[in-house]
Design a protein around this motif. Structure first.
Motif, PDB file in Angstrom:
ATOM      1  N   PRO A 195      -0.410   6.276   3.478  1.00 26.97           N
ATOM      2  CA  PRO A 195      -1.506   7.236   3.528  1.00 26.97           C
ATOM      3  C   PRO A 195      -1.041   8.541   4.152  1.00 26.97           C
ATOM      4  O   PRO A 195      -0.016   8.591   4.836  1.00 26.97           O
ATOM      5  N   PRO A 196      -1.779   9.598   3.901  1.00 29.62           N
ATOM      6  CA  PRO A 196      -1.392  10.875   4.513  1.00 29.62           C
ATOM      7  C   PRO A 196      -1.480  10.792   6.028  1.00 29.62           C
ATOM      8  O   PRO A 196      -2.292  10.063   6.581  1.00 29.62           O
ATOM      9  N   GLN A 197      -0.605  11.516   6.700  1.00 27.99           N
ATOM     10  CA  GLN A 197      -0.567  11.502   8.157  1.00 27.99           C
ATOM     11  C   GLN A 197      -1.739  12.287   8.698  1.00 27.99           C
ATOM     12  O   GLN A 197      -2.015  13.399   8.265  1.00 27.99           O
ATOM     13  N   THR A 198      -2.466  11.710   9.608  1.00 28.69           N
ATOM     14  CA  THR A 198      -3.541  12.437  10.287  1.00 28.69           C
ATOM     15  C   THR A 198      -3.428  12.188  11.775  1.00 28.69           C
ATOM     16  O   THR A 198      -2.884  11.176  12.199  1.00 28.69           O
ATOM     17  N   ALA A 199      -3.899  13.110  12.543  1.00 26.01           N
ATOM     18  CA  ALA A 199      -3.849  12.959  13.996  1.00 26.01           C
ATOM     19  C   ALA A 199      -4.834  11.880  14.414  1.00 26.01           C
ATOM     20  O   ALA A 199      -5.903  11.747  13.824  1.00 26.01           O
ATOM     21  N   PRO A 200      -4.471  11.089  15.412  1.00 29.20           N
ATOM     22  CA  PRO A 200      -5.398  10.053  15.865  1.00 29.20           C
ATOM     23  C   PRO A 200      -6.626  10.695  16.485  1.00 29.20           C
ATOM     24  O   PRO A 200      -6.514  11.748  17.137  1.00 29.20           O
ATOM     25  N   PRO A 201      -7.804  10.128  16.286  1.00 31.12           N
ATOM     26  CA  PRO A 201      -9.000  10.712  16.887  1.00 31.12           C
ATOM     27  C   PRO A 201      -8.952  10.520  18.393  1.00 31.12           C
ATOM     28  O   PRO A 201      -8.525   9.480  18.874  1.00 31.12           O
TER      29      PRO A 201
ATOM     30  N   ALA B 173      -0.978   7.295  12.339  1.00 30.92           N
ATOM     31  CA  ALA B 173      -0.742   8.399  13.273  1.00 30.92           C
ATOM     32  C   ALA B 173      -0.013   7.926  14.532  1.00 30.92           C
ATOM     33  O   ALA B 173      -0.111   6.775  14.882  1.00 30.92           O
TER      34      ALA B 173
ATOM     35  N   ASP C  72      -5.302   5.037   7.713  1.00 29.62           N
ATOM     36  CA  ASP C  72      -5.212   6.458   8.061  1.00 29.62           C
ATOM     37  C   ASP C  72      -5.041   6.634   9.562  1.00 29.62           C
ATOM     38  O   ASP C  72      -4.218   7.411  10.031  1.00 29.62           O
TER      39      ASP C  72
ATOM     40  N   ARG D 142      -7.868   1.828   3.540  1.00 29.85           N
ATOM     41  CA  ARG D 142      -7.491   3.236   3.630  1.00 29.85           C
ATOM     42  C   ARG D 142      -7.985   3.825   4.943  1.00 29.85           C
ATOM     43  O   ARG D 142      -7.242   4.528   5.629  1.00 29.85           O
TER      44      ARG D 142
ATOM     45  N   GLN E 248       0.846  -1.188   0.000  1.00 28.37           N
ATOM     46  CA  GLN E 248       0.000   0.000   0.000  1.00 28.37           C
ATOM     47  C   GLN E 248       0.880   1.236   0.000  1.00 28.37           C
ATOM     48  O   GLN E 248       1.910   1.267   0.653  1.00 28.37           O
TER      49      GLN E 248
END
Lengths: 364, 145, 357
Positions: A20-26, C357, C353, C349, A17
């Protein structure tokens, strides 16, 4: 025999894969917790007894209150707090009188404790070649018994799925009954195919049809499935055990007898409950017996099962006379037990009882 | 006294496991699986056939590809589990196979083939696997330095 | 007045039925694991034809009678609707790995727990008692409407009904064994659970029940074992997880069979998987999804108390991610994994995602 589908190549690993773009964890949302404290009865502490923690032991306080009608149309367990607005599931059998038996919880636990596996619990190596006529006959009997078990399974699973959740003891017990049916279907098939024989001719099927066509509800099905036919099957098991040719057959019929005894305990208990709690239920059962007995008589006119049993009991065609006497004794035992059961239930059968069946009592 | 890990040790555990009929009840029973184990740089294959643990062999690492699932942890973690079982007679709440699998970020069970159907045998036969390792409580065990 | 027919000596026996029996000379031999269903799949008694014409309920391979009463009206008459290659194996395994909630769970090891933990445990138990028998009722209906020519998968489903009955029972016992009680139901008859009831096709039902539903419950049972506070809960959840894994195996193998034999249904089955994954994305399995009562209870149990809820949620999310990974691998195992490579599925995905993090 293994479970491996060895000739199928395993799936290829997935392609890599892209990152994926880095995002802050919820952050976890704060809990609602409105479910806490919602209970009809707290502080219940059921302790295991000598036989463990049994289903019937749980019937304390509100958890043991079995109402005459279960109005909840969802899968809410008895005693749980229902949730408003849940769409109904449409369970058809919601009246206690239509399915209840006090013994169901105990029979459920007993069924689990007395479970058996035909593959390993039957000493198959004790089955040795038999004379062709005897082998053909035992295979014929096993074929018909396997077919009876199929009707049991189809009937029980059909009705079980229609029973309301408030009567979980019954649903759970019937799960054991259908599992017993699976075992019986399997074990009789195995016996027919393990000794140089094969399956026999299928049965006439009229009683099977009567059982499966029980339009009047589960109680009617219970009468036909367990009393009219079930007692007949149980009596056959007793005699087949007595006249078994090897330890394998003795083991098979001994286990099947135990299973059937549980089914009959439930059936008699339920019918007794129905008769005691519903006006004229005994008259309805009487009428159903009138119909069912005549169907049974028509089916018994078929020579196949009778001849096969005669040969098994007599240990050969040449001893058919003796085998026939044993067959008639078996039928007499069945009818005696059948009439005694109905009498105990308060179902009158002195009048209009088929002559073809009462003749077995006179002939014995 | 058998050294953990070794074929001798696994054979000793097999002996205890196969002799104890209680392991065939209570959720045990017919089990058909090839369990791989990676312990301290060594690889083993343990075969379960029906009611019996029928074989334990030492193999090369790439032979583990045949395993339905492979259990792998650091030697320290394996030792802690075996010692816990020896102390308590069976794995305590924190040392069961499932706990070790879910409680560790890298898990315990995996495979080289990636077929989840076969990896799921670890779940289908989990009680038998637990009985197997619990049987080591009755095996005198020596650990590597 | 007719009398019972009294048999005369052998010369008057009909015996014509002896010439109308099924294939003769079969001698199935027990293997190392006894006489299994697989061992009797010999000759004409082996695998069924693709299409069944059995309307009388006769055992597969038995001699047919032209005048036997039809009892059928079976909805499932094609092998490809229900078959799986290892059904007989799974059934024998189920038979031999049964357990008793009354005696195989060490109930005496349950000791009083803090109130919030006990409430969470009872809430979870209430949920399981409610939903487990969906997986009993629904297979039961399909058993009754499947021709006995496909008895091997039917036997598996019968074992499943028994397993689910036991699950319904063991969780009721847990709720009432330690000073607690049953709590509020989930109303889980909507969504995936409800749509299991509504399935009009066996594969549709199996994809929802076995692949999606039971796969999720398997993970919940494994979480239960992880967070158990006593030996009783450990045993209870471990034994339930075994059963559940077997049910998942049924679903995987059936779907694999469909993949290999019913290419015309691929798109249809992909739609069922689309639906299952929408549920995963919308529900509590999605880190960003709404938590249900039962997942809040799980978080409390995993964290070790209401005051450690956030820690519990983090553990829950980590385990859910593994669940999704296992689901993806299971679907790949069935032969429908192309959905993860061609962009049809959003699962990888979405969960990657959050994992990155």
């Amino acid at each position: 025999m293994t479970d491996k589908t060895d000739d199928k190549s395993p799936p290829q690993p997935p392609p890599p894969q892209t990152a994926p773009p880095q995002t802050a964890p919820p952050q976890p949302a704060p809990p609602n917790l409105k479910w806490m404290g919602k209970t009809h009865q707290w502080g219940t502490r059921v302790k295991p007894g000598k036989h463990g923690l049994r289903l019937g032991d749980l019937n304390v306080g509100i958890y043991g209150e079995v109402p005459p009608v279960w109005t909840d149309q969802t899968r809410a367990p008895r005693g749980a707090v229902s949730r408003r607005g849940v769409p109904p599931l449409g369970y058809a059998i919601r009246d206690k009188v239509d399915l209840w038996a006090d013994s169901a919880a105990d029979m459920y636990e007993e069924a689990i404790q007395r479970r058996w596996a035909p593959a390993v619990d039957v000493p198959w190596s004790t089955v040795k070649p038999l004379p062709d006529d005897v082998e053909r006959s035992i295979c014929q009997v096993c074929t018909e018994l396997s077919q009876y078990a199929n009707a049991d399974v189809e009937s029980v699973t059909y009705w079980q799925s229609q029973m309301a959740y408030g009567y979980h003891e019954i649903k759970q017990f019937l799960a054991t009954v259908s599992f017993d049916g699976a075992r019986h279907m399997e074990v009789f098939r195995k016996r027919a195919l393990c000794n140089g024989g094969g399956l026999g001719l299928e049965g006439p099927g009229e009683v099977n049809r009567m059982i499966l066509e029980s339009r009047g509800g589960w109680t009617e099905a219970v009468l036909y499935l367990f009393i009219v036919r079930g007692l007949f099957t149980q009596t056959m098991y007793r005699y087949l055990h007595r006249y078994a040719h090897n330890d394998a057959e003795r083991t098979i019929f001994a286990h099947c007898l135990e299973d059937k005894a549980r089914h009959l305990t439930y059936a008699i208990d339920h019918l007794r409950y129905a008769v005691n709690h519903q006006d004229d239920q005994n008259l309805i059962l009487q009428q159903l017996c009138f119909i069912g007995e005549r169907v049974l008589v028509r089916e018994l006119k078929d020579v196949v099962l009778r001849e096969a049993l005669t040969i098994v009991f007599g240990n050969g065609i040449s001893e058919a006379e003796e085998g026939g006497r044993i067959f008639r004794r078996m039928m007499s035992d069945y009818i005696t037990r059948y009439l005694a059961t109905l009498k105990w239930l308060g179902v009158e059968r002195r009048t209009l009882f088929p002559e073809e069946l009462s003749a077995y009592l006179k002939a014995s | 006294m058998a050294v953990f890990p070794s074929v001798q040790w696994f054979d000793a555990v097999r002996g205890v496991f196969n002799a104890d009929e209680s392991y065939q009840g209570g959720g045990g029973g017919a089990c058909n699986a090839l369990m791989g184990l990676k312990i301290a740089g060594q690889s083993f294959l343990v075969t379960f056939e029906g009611a019996e643990c029928s074989a334990a062999v030492k193999v090369q690492d790439n032979d583990l590809a045949a395993a339905d699932y492979i259990l792998e942890m650091s030697y320290a973690d394996w030792k802690e589990m075996i010692q816990n079982i020896a102390t308590n007679g069976h794995a305590d709440l924190h040392h069961t196979l499932n706990t070790l699998d879910l409680g560790r970020p890298e898990g315990l069970s995996h495979s080289m083939h990636g077929d989840q159907y076969r990896e799921d045998l670890f779940f289908r036969y989990n009680q038998t696997m637990q009985y197997f390792f619990d049987a080591s409580a009755r095996v005198a065990t020596e650990f590597m330095e | 007045m007719s009398e019972a027919e009294v048999l005369q000596p052998s010369s008057t026996l009909d015996l014509g039925w002896m010439d109308r029996q099924g294939e003769w000379g079969i001698r199935a031999v027990p293997g190392k694991q006894g006489l299994s269903l697989a061992d009797i799949q010999i000759g004409s008694y082996g695998e069924p034809e693709e299409r069944s014409d059995n309307q009388t309920g006769r055992p597969r391979g038995a001699g047919a009678r032209p005048n036997s009463y039809r009892i059928g009206g079976y909805a499932v008459m094609s092998k490809s609707e229900i078959w799986l290659d290892n059904a007989s194996f799974l059934y024998e395994e189920a038979l031999q790995r049964q357990w008793s909630s009354a005696t195989d769970v060490p109930w005496h090891t349950i000791k009083p727990l803090p109130d919030d933990i006990e409430e969470a445990e009872c809430q979870l138990a209430t949920f399981f008692t409610e939903v487990e028998f969906v997986a009993g009722d629904v297979p039961a209906r399909w058993i009754a409407s499947t021709t006995p020519d496909f008895f091997e998968p039917r036997q598996c489903l019968l074992a499943q009904v028994m397993d689910e009955s036991r699950h319904m029972d063991v969780f009721r016992k847990r709720a009432l064994a330690n000073g607690g009680g049953l709590m509020q139901t989930s109303g889980g008859t909507a969504g995936v659970v409800g749509s299991i009831d509504l399935a009009r096709d066996f594969t549709e039902m199996s994809s929802r029940l076995h692949i999606s539903g039971e796969g999720a419950v398997l993970t919940m049972f494994r979480m239960g074992e992880l967070m158990a506070y006593n030996e009783a809960e450990k045993a209870m959840y471990r034994l339930c997880a075994q059963d559940e894994a077997r049910h998942v195996a049924f679903g995987v193998m059936h779907m694999r069979y469909m993949s290999e034999t019913a290419p015309q249904r691929r798109e249809e089955i992909q739609c069922y998987l689309d639906e299952a994954e929408r549920q995963i994305l919308a529900g509590s399995q999605n880190p960003a999804g709404t938590q249900t009562d039962s997942s809040e209870a799980l978080a409390i149990l995993l964290g070790g108390g209401k005051d450690k809820y956030d820690e519990g949620v983090r553990k829950l999310i980590a385990i859910r991610k593994r669940q999704v990974q296992e689901y993806i691998k299971r679907v790949r195992s069935t032969g429908f994994g192309d959905r993860f490579d061609n962009g049809r599925s959003q699962l990888i995905r979405t969960f990657d995602d959050h994992a990155a993090a």
